[in-house]
Design a protein around this motif. Structure first.
Motif, PDB file in Angstrom:
ATOM      1  N   THR A 265      14.601   6.813  11.787  1.00  0.00           N
ATOM      2  CA  THR A 265      13.205   5.439  11.684  1.00  0.00           C
ATOM      3  C   THR A 265      12.614   5.373  10.047  1.00  0.00           C
ATOM      4  O   THR A 265      12.469   6.639   9.638  1.00  0.00           O
ATOM      5  N   LYS A 266      13.113   4.724   9.111  1.00  0.00           N
ATOM      6  CA  LYS A 266      12.934   4.361   7.737  1.00  0.00           C
ATOM      7  C   LYS A 266      10.667   4.349   8.000  1.00  0.00           C
ATOM      8  O   LYS A 266      11.301   3.176   8.668  1.00  0.00           O
ATOM      9  N   VAL A 267      10.432   4.823   6.977  1.00  0.00           N
ATOM     10  CA  VAL A 267       8.644   4.778   7.303  1.00  0.00           C
ATOM     11  C   VAL A 267       7.976   4.760   6.043  1.00  0.00           C
ATOM     12  O   VAL A 267       8.193   5.842   5.186  1.00  0.00           O
ATOM     13  N   ILE A 268       7.679   3.703   5.696  1.00  0.00           N
ATOM     14  CA  ILE A 268       6.575   3.695   4.077  1.00  0.00           C
ATOM     15  C   ILE A 268       5.453   3.175   4.110  1.00  0.00           C
ATOM     16  O   ILE A 268       5.239   2.754   5.307  1.00  0.00           O
ATOM     17  N   ALA A 269       4.686   4.914   3.823  1.00  0.00           N
ATOM     18  CA  ALA A 269       3.474   4.381   4.370  1.00  0.00           C
ATOM     19  C   ALA A 269       2.116   4.564   3.801  1.00  0.00           C
ATOM     20  O   ALA A 269       2.676   4.945   2.066  1.00  0.00           O
ATOM     21  N   SER A 270       1.254   4.168   3.315  1.00  0.00           N
ATOM     22  CA  SER A 270      -0.205   4.522   2.703  1.00  0.00           C
ATOM     23  C   SER A 270      -1.054   5.198   3.304  1.00  0.00           C
ATOM     24  O   SER A 270      -1.088   5.099   4.355  1.00  0.00           O
ATOM     25  N   VAL A 271      -0.928   6.704   2.984  1.00  0.00           N
ATOM     26  CA  VAL A 271      -1.807   7.675   3.270  1.00  0.00           C
ATOM     27  C   VAL A 271      -2.593   7.607   2.089  1.00  0.00           C
ATOM     28  O   VAL A 271      -2.892   8.450   0.877  1.00  0.00           O
ATOM     29  N   ALA A 272      -4.132   7.570   2.751  1.00  0.00           N
ATOM     30  CA  ALA A 272      -5.597   7.523   2.222  1.00  0.00           C
ATOM     31  C   ALA A 272      -4.693   7.418   0.573  1.00  0.00           C
ATOM     32  O   ALA A 272      -5.684   7.550  -0.420  1.00  0.00           O
ATOM     33  N   GLY A 273      -4.118   5.674   0.640  1.00  0.00           N
ATOM     34  CA  GLY A 273      -4.526   5.745  -0.664  1.00  0.00           C
ATOM     35  C   GLY A 273      -3.325   5.698  -1.829  1.00  0.00           C
ATOM     36  O   GLY A 273      -3.085   5.126  -2.415  1.00  0.00           O
ATOM     37  N   LYS A 274      -2.515   6.826  -1.235  1.00  0.00           N
ATOM     38  CA  LYS A 274      -1.182   7.011  -1.755  1.00  0.00           C
ATOM     39  C   LYS A 274       0.396   6.388  -0.987  1.00  0.00           C
ATOM     40  O   LYS A 274       0.474   6.676  -0.071  1.00  0.00           O
ATOM     41  N   GLU A 275       0.905   6.465  -1.414  1.00  0.00           N
ATOM     42  CA  GLU A 275       2.427   5.676  -0.917  1.00  0.00           C
ATOM     43  C   GLU A 275       3.051   7.032  -1.026  1.00  0.00           C
ATOM     44  O   GLU A 275       3.702   7.702  -1.908  1.00  0.00           O
ATOM     45  N   ILE A 276       3.779   7.456   0.409  1.00  0.00           N
ATOM     46  CA  ILE A 276       5.088   8.300   0.528  1.00  0.00           C
ATOM     47  C   ILE A 276       5.298   7.777   1.595  1.00  0.00           C
ATOM     48  O   ILE A 276       5.234   6.269   2.383  1.00  0.00           O
ATOM     49  N   SER A 277       6.822   8.475   1.867  1.00  0.00           N
ATOM     50  CA  SER A 277       7.676   8.475   2.473  1.00  0.00           C
ATOM     51  C   SER A 277       8.257   9.208   3.133  1.00  0.00           C
ATOM     52  O   SER A 277       7.778  10.285   3.035  1.00  0.00           O
ATOM     53  N   TRP A 278       9.096   8.805   4.786  1.00  0.00           N
ATOM     54  CA  TRP A 278       9.328   9.899   5.667  1.00  0.00           C
ATOM     55  C   TRP A 278      10.748   9.331   6.244  1.00  0.00           C
ATOM     56  O   TRP A 278      10.389   8.185   6.938  1.00  0.00           O
ATOM     57  N   THR A 279      11.261   9.983   6.890  1.00  0.00           N
ATOM     58  CA  THR A 279      12.330   9.516   8.282  1.00  0.00           C
ATOM     59  C   THR A 279      12.406  10.032   9.551  1.00  0.00           C
ATOM     60  O   THR A 279      11.855  11.648   9.685  1.00  0.00           O
TER      61      THR A 279
END
Length: 464
Positions: A265-279
């Motif tokens: 499952t691919k995830v794109i997220a905002s973490v404390a205002g910073k965009e990062i992604s992970w699988t």
């Protein structure tokens, strides 16, 4: 190897009386059949059996000592630690282990997803420092103190899962564990046999926050219907730091895009205002959502998140909790088995069916057992699976249990391949009807014994 417990420390913790030679323990066990060399055996009394009956066996299998309330026959000189109450002594060991530890501790609860969240946290934290976590689902009044008593003095992190099916069960466990961070994955209609409303369930889950250390952080799922209630409870407990995860714009850890694919499952997220992604190495929207909670905890602990993300990509579900395995079929072909045999609730059932629906195969075969402890919503909860099953259109539908009889009636008996009272009665038909290219989902409450069907399929059993 550093001992988990010396005899001196165990005596200090329990105020017990010593018998026999000096010893050190490197693990803890309450099951004499699972003793590892160097374990201390905890001889708990039980309704059906008394652990004292198995002390000799445990010592013969390599236990370094036993915690007992009396000396079993023939063991006058054995390495024993004698206490008035064995369960209380186990809790004393847990309290002592907590007091001597400088580890940063996370406590996890929730109606659904707590074990997977705990395992993902253990995996990611383990890449940053020495980490232990509750084994399996040792999360009750015995499992939690056993897990805490297994905490080495030199650990950097520890993750403990707390479960309940009645109110006032989580509170004493959380206070014993004294976490720096708590996370409530969600609140859903489970264990409704023992609760009058979802609000009561939420209040019981919120007990975990009563154990937070001063300055601790409560991580909450802002997408969940009980979020406002949980946040108010956190505020009432004077918890100043509340971190949120979910897909809402105001979430501290916000899922921008969650997309399951064939290998994860691919995830794109905002973490404390910073965009990062992970699988995440697990397939399903629910795994992506749970990973947001994991990231929220890592962020709450002040860790550098990016170096830890790789651990999520190589994470895979535990057996019975969504793991997928290829099996040999009766016609010597290959089929895909989705093993969800460990537990079942309305929420987790729909999540599993969603993954099943998106999985390609020549035929789809669904094998479902009862969802238990639902009380007066049992019939409607099972019948309400009809629309989901209708959308999937499985070629074969196997059901077992009284609860699933309501789904049988909702779907129409002519659509059901076979309904039985027990999982065991389904085994032969299921094994003999899975053929090359099929996709099979097996899901039900643990007490329904659905793992028997999984085991039969994995063993490639030919029952003709």
């Amino acid at each position: 190897m550093t001992a988990l417990w010396t005899r001196t420390a165990a005596v200090e913790a329990t105020k017990g009386q010593i018998v026999g030679d000096n010893w050190s323990a490197y693990g803890i066990s309450i099951d004499s059949r699972k003793i590892k060399t160097g374990d201390i055996f905890i001889a708990l009394p039980g309704k059906r059996v008394d652990g004292h009956q198995f002390v000799i066996s445990a010592l013969n299998l390599g236990a370094s000592a036993a915690l007992v309330s009396h000396i079993p026959n023939g063991l006058d000189n054995a390495p024993l630690l004698i206490v008035k109450d064995v369960l209380k002594a186990l809790k004393d060991l847990a309290h002592f282990a907590r007091a001597r530890s400088n580890a940063r501790i996370v406590a996890v609860t929730g109606s659904v997803g707590k074990t997977g969240t705990k395992e993902m946290l253990a995996r990611t934290l383990g890449a940053d420092g020495k980490t232990i976590a509750s084994v399996g689902n040792l999360n009750n009044h015995i499992g939690a103190p056993m897990s805490l008593a297994s905490l080495p003095a030199d650990c950097d992190f520890a993750v403990f899962e707390l479960g309940m099916n009645h109110s006032n069960e989580i509170r004493p466990l959380a206070q014993m564990i004294a976490p720096h961070v708590t996370i409530i994955t969600n609140v859903e209609l489970v264990h409704t046999e023992f609760f009058n409303s979802i609000e009561d369930i939420a209040d019981s889950k919120a007990e975990i926050m009563e154990g937070l250390l001063p300055g601790g952080i409560a991580v909450l799922n802002a997408d969940n219907s009980s979020f406002v209630r949980l946040r108010k409870r956190a505020q009432a407990l004077c918890i100043d730091q509340i971190a949120t995860f979910g897909r809402g714009a105001a979430c501290d850890i916000r899922g921008i895009k969650i997309e399951p694919f064939s290998d994860g499952t691919k995830v794109i997220a905002s973490v404390a205002g910073k965009e990062i992604s992970w699988t995440v190495g697990c397939i399903g929207l629910h795994w992506g959502l749970n990973s947001l909670g994991v990231i929220a905890v890592l962020h709450a602990l002040g860790l550098s998140i990016i170096p830890l993300l790789k651990q999520l990509s190589v994470f895979s579900p535990l057996r019975g909790r969504g793991n997928q395995v290829m099996i040999t079929t009766i016609d010597n072909g290959i089929a895909l088995l989705i093993d969800e045999s460990y537990s079942a609730s309305p929420k987790s059932m729909r999540a599993a069916l969603s993954v099943f629906a998106a999985t390609r195969g020549k035929r789809k075969i669904v094998v479902l057992g009862d969802m238990l402890e639902l009380g007066n919503i049992t019939s409607i909860a099972h019948a309400n699976l009809k629309n989901t099953i209708d959308d999937i259109k499985p070629e074969l539908i196997y059901l077992c249990g009284d609860g699933m009889s309501h789904l049988r009636e909702a779907l129409g008996r002519d659509r059901i391949t076979l309904w039985t009272k027990t999982a065991n009665a389904l085994v032969e038909s299921v094994v003999n009807n899975v053929t090359d290219g099929d996709v099979v989902l097996v899901k039900g409450a643990f007490a329904m014994g659905m793992q028997k069907i999984v085991s039969a399929l994995e063993k490639k059993r030919n029952i003709l």
